[in-house]
Structure formats: C-alpha cells, structure tokens
Design an enzyme around this catalytic site. Structure first.
Site, mmCIF file in Angstrom:
data_model
loop_
_atom_site.group_PDB
_atom_site.id
_atom_site.type_symbol
_atom_site.label_atom_id
_atom_site.label_comp_id
_atom_site.label_asym_id
_atom_site.label_seq_id
_atom_site.Cartn_x
_atom_site.Cartn_y
_atom_site.Cartn_z
ATOM 1 N N ASP A 36 0.861 -1.190 0.000
ATOM 2 C CA ASP A 36 0.000 0.000 0.000
ATOM 3 C C ASP A 36 0.902 1.247 0.000
ATOM 4 O OD1 ASP A 36 -1.682 2.104 0.543
ATOM 5 O OD2 ASP A 36 -2.671 1.158 2.278
ATOM 6 N N GLU A 91 29.907 5.174 5.809
ATOM 7 C CA GLU A 91 29.811 3.750 6.117
ATOM 8 C C GLU A 91 29.651 2.959 4.821
ATOM 9 O OE1 GLU A 91 26.075 2.661 8.197
ATOM 10 O OE2 GLU A 91 25.784 4.814 8.377
ATOM 11 N N CYS A 123 26.172 6.019 11.053
ATOM 12 C CA CYS A 123 25.720 7.385 10.739
ATOM 13 C C CYS A 123 26.282 8.420 11.713
ATOM 14 C CB CYS A 123 24.194 7.448 10.754
ATOM 15 S SG CYS A 123 23.437 6.202 9.715
ATOM 16 N N SER A 213 16.443 -1.645 15.697
ATOM 17 C CA SER A 213 17.277 -0.460 15.476
ATOM 18 C C SER A 213 16.513 0.810 15.846
ATOM 19 C CB SER A 213 17.784 -0.400 14.026
ATOM 20 O OG SER A 213 16.744 -0.111 13.122
ATOM 21 N N HIS A 245 18.762 12.811 13.297
ATOM 22 C CA HIS A 245 19.207 11.876 12.262
ATOM 23 C C HIS A 245 17.951 11.168 11.750
ATOM 24 C CE1 HIS A 245 20.884 8.555 10.128
ATOM 25 N NE2 HIS A 245 20.298 7.696 10.945
ATOM 26 N N ASN A 284 17.358 7.831 3.105
ATOM 27 C CA ASN A 284 18.434 7.810 4.094
ATOM 28 C C ASN A 284 19.769 8.097 3.408
ATOM 29 O OD1 ASN A 284 19.934 7.518 6.397
ATOM 30 N ND2 ASN A 284 19.234 5.444 6.870
#
Ligand code: CAA
Length: 405
Positions: A36, A91, A123, A213, A245, A284
């Site tokens: 969706d 990273e 990050c 996370s 962040h 991100n």
C-alpha cells in the site's frame, strides 16, 4: 535571542549537499512490491528515493558537494590553502585501507600540506568528525576543516529496508567564528554494543533488525538527553527546534514524541517538522542525514516572524547503529542565509529524473557488480549523469578513475 558578539565560537561555516540526478518515486516502489503506497508515503513519510547511477560513487558525490561549497559566488571565497584537514565520514567505504578523503582532496585540487582521513561509526561518524574538527580549529584558529559525509544506503532489492534506501553527500566546513552554526561544547553521548544494523566487510548490503534499530535509536535519545540536560540544566523549553538523524522522516515524529513523553512535556509538532523535507525527497543518506535535516530546516526559513531561526537554539540528535548516540546543541548565526546556496540546492531537487522501475533495479545491480571481487576490478563505466561535476569513468586493476565532467 541576542548573541554575545565577543565570544569566540566554533562550528559550521558553510554547507552544501549533492545528490545524484536520478530517483525512484515511492509510489512506483510500492506498486512494484505490492505494498500500500500509504505505508511509504504516510507510515515512513517518504516521497522519493535518490538512486546511485553507475558513474557516481561516494567519492564523486562527496567531491561534488564540496565543490559547490568552495565555488559559491554569493559568499566570500574560501581560501583553499586554509583547508589543512579533510575528513570523510562514511559507512559505504570503498577501500579498507586508503581514505576516501584522498581522492576527494585530489579532485578538489587542495593544498598538499593537509591531513586527510576517513572516519567510521555508522551514521554517527559525521558528528564525530565535527567534534574532531572543532578540537582542531581550537588549536589552529586560522584553519578550515572540510568534512564530507557521503553514503549509499543499500538494504537489498525487495528487502524490508528497501523503502529506506537513498544516497547523497553533504559537505561542510568547520571554523572559528563560523557563519552558520555555533556548536556548544556540552553534549550527552553514549556507546552501547548492539547488533541492530551492521555490514560485514564481505557484504555490500547492510544487515538490519529494523524494529530493534528504531528502539535502540530511541533508547539512545533518552539516555543522551538525560546526560545533556543534567550537565546543562536545560529543559525542552530551552530548545527552539529539534534536528534528528533521519533514517526515514517519520522517525522525527517518533523521537520527538518519545522525548516529550519522557519529560512530561506537551507535544508541539511545530518544534520539529521543518527539518524533514530533504529526507522525504532523498531517503536515508546515513552520515549526511543529520546535517541534511539541519540544512532542510534552515532552507525552509523564509524569514517570517514565526520561522526566523537566527539566534535560536537547535537541539541535535545523532545516532549511529552499533551503536553511538549524541545529543548536543548549537546556535544559528545572524546572516547565515547568505551561505545556504538556495538556488543550487533547489536545482539539485528539481532537475532530477525519475527512473523507470527496471532502470532502478539495473542501477542497483550494477553497484553490486562493481563492488564484487570477481567483476569489479576491471570494468568500464557508462556515463549516464548529464550535469554531475565529477564522474567515475572506469575501474582498472582495482583502481577507480575519475574525471571532471
Ligand atoms: N498506511 C499508513 N501507514 C502504514 C500502512 C498503511 N497502509 N502500513 C504500515 N503503515 C505504518 C506502520 O504503522 C508503521 O508506522 P509506526 O511505526 O508509526 O507504527 C510504518 O508504516 C512502517 O510500517 P512497518 O513497521 O510495518 O514497516 P516494516 O516492517 O516494513 O519496517 C522499517 C519498517 C523497520 C523502518 C524498515 O524499513 C527497516 O528495517 N529499515 C531500515 C532500518 C532503519 O531505518 N532503522 C531506523 C533506526 S536505525 C538508524 O537510524 C540508523 C540508520 O540510519 C540505519
């Protein structure tokens, strides 16, 4: 709030981001994955996702962001010879030994008497870079430190994290008496050894326990806020805007809500919403994300009475999985708008091209190919970017070759 004109300050003097020319709309991703669209648009708060094309990597994106900042015609020029430290925070490192800051230093024609390093802690490494840069300019007040946060966020085609991918680079300089943000020395910070997100060096995609996370992110926020407020005696009312962040943009809502609940503070969304727009369009960008949120907030400042940020205190929350978290504050400097490159940044977002879904998957697979030991060592790269300042042209004997385009 009045600023003390005589106080020596340290912080961010200039900022610019670079994103590739290509993106995939989240509605297309949702359709292709049978999800969706409201989950991506409303649940995660994402509209578009920046996609890395074959001729771009963390080096070209980082050099392009820095080039924009170094060649800003509207601001007084930066003396490139004053840059004696270049830090790449990433990273998505391309080499386990050589710092990505070295080819960027070369592409930018910076002075040879310069330290160049790469820093890693997910990050969080961009914030570690800012702290290192501040210590450097305290010792060497005429120095300029160039920080480049540059990443390609990859979770895998059809993986749960796919909708939170993205890529981009943010360059900033740190100086004494900066033009954009004076950063306070006080901070709350935390290290907690958890396996919420990681990437073994033999993989080119991250392994992530997504829900865990997000919990670790919020745990770090409460802990570092507690330490920060204990040191400074500050409350939420002392912070004018929060800058988070952002792995995806609704994380800001979750974070702010959790902080308000924890401190018995009434929720006022106006205190945080403005910093999410760039993340909604890009996705991100890992190390760049926190400072992209800050730039998003500053670029949205139209000078109207309820949106004037000069002299305001910003509260920053940095989180790097694994994990390290930090809460700190800074004050927006009078005259900062002159240094934000609004037209350049506007063009970055509006002159992009939507990829077909097949092209998106092809570009994704191309990155897997050039990161592989078998195929990546010798490969010619198709030029697909039309206006990128720097491109990757080929890889020969495991050496990446770049050109100014
Ligand atoms: N309409 C509207 N909203 C919907 C919806 C619909 N049809 N369907 C679902 N949603 C909402 C859900 O309610 C949920 O919102 P809440 O969290 O507020 O309840 C949201 O959309 C996401 O739905 P799910 O949690 O069911 O989604 P998921 O299981 O696919 O996982 C994710 C989402 C965990 C973020 C996953 O994309 C992921 O693993 N991402 C990568 C890891 C990540 O971003 N972690 C964040 C913290 S770590 C960090 O910050 C470091 C870093 O940069 C990685």
């Amino acid at each position: 709030m009045p600023q003390n004109q005589n106080k020596v300050t340290y912080g961010i003097d200039r900022m610019a981001f670079y994103i590739p020319e290509f993106y995939v709309p989240m509605t297309d991703l949702a359709q292709a994955r049978g999800v969706d669209p409201d989950k991506y648009l409303g649940g995660l708060g994402q509209e578009n996702m920046a996609v890395l094309p074959p001729d771009q990597d963390i080096i070209t994106m980082g050099a392009s962001a820095a080039e924009a900042l170094l060649t800003d015609d509207n601001a007084s020029p930066i003396d490139r010879r004053s840059i004696d430290l270049v830090i790449v925070a990433t990273e998505s490192g391309l080499d386990a030994s050589k710092a990505g800051a070295i080819p960027i230093h070369g592409l930018l024609n910076l002075a040879p008497n310069c330290r160049t390093i790469e820093i890693k802690q997910a990050c969080y490494s961009s914030t570690a870079s800012v702290r290192l840069a501040m210590a450097h300019v305290m010792q060497h007040p005429s120095s300029t430190v160039l920080i480049i946060a540059t990443d390609n966020a990859r979770y895998g085609l059809n993986a749960p994290g796919e909708a939170t991918q993205g890529c981009g680079a943010l360059a900033m300089t740190v100086t004494q008496n900066p033009s954009i943000l004076a950063i306070d020395p006080e901070a709350g910070y935390l290290t907690k050894d958890v396996m919420d997100f990681w990437r073994p060096s033999y993989l080119d995609e991250a392994i992530v326990d997504g829900k865990y996370s997000a919990r670790m992110y919020l745990t770090g926020l409460i802990n570092t806020w507690g330490q920060y407020s204990g040191i400074t005696n500050k409350t939420i009312d002392d912070i004018d805007r929060f800058v988070f962040h952002l792995p995806f943009s609704t994380m800001a809502d979750k974070a702010y809500r959790r902080l308000c609940q924890h401190t018995d503070h009434p929720e006022d969304p106006a205190e945080y919403v403005a910093g999410k727009q760039l993340n909604q369009q890009i996705g991100n960008s890992y190390t760049a994300s926190l400072y992209l949120s800050m730039l998003s907030l500053l670029l949205a400042d139209d000078g109207s009475a309820n949106n004037e940020l000069t002299g305001h205190t910003l509260g920053f929350y940095a989180y790097g999985s694994g994990s390290v978290a930090e809460f700190f504050t800074g004050t927006v400097i009078d005259g900062h708008k002159k240094y934000l490159l609004p037209d350049y940044h506007h063009n970055q977002l509006t002159q992009r091209q939507a990829l077909s879904f097949d092209q998106y998957e092809d570009y994704y697979r191309f990155q897997s190919k050039i990161m592989s030991r078998d195929q990546g060592g010798n490969i010619s790269i198709p030029t697909v970017s039309q206006s990128a300042p720097f491109v990757l042209t080929r890889i020969s004997d495991h050496i990446r070759q770049y050109a100014r385009s």
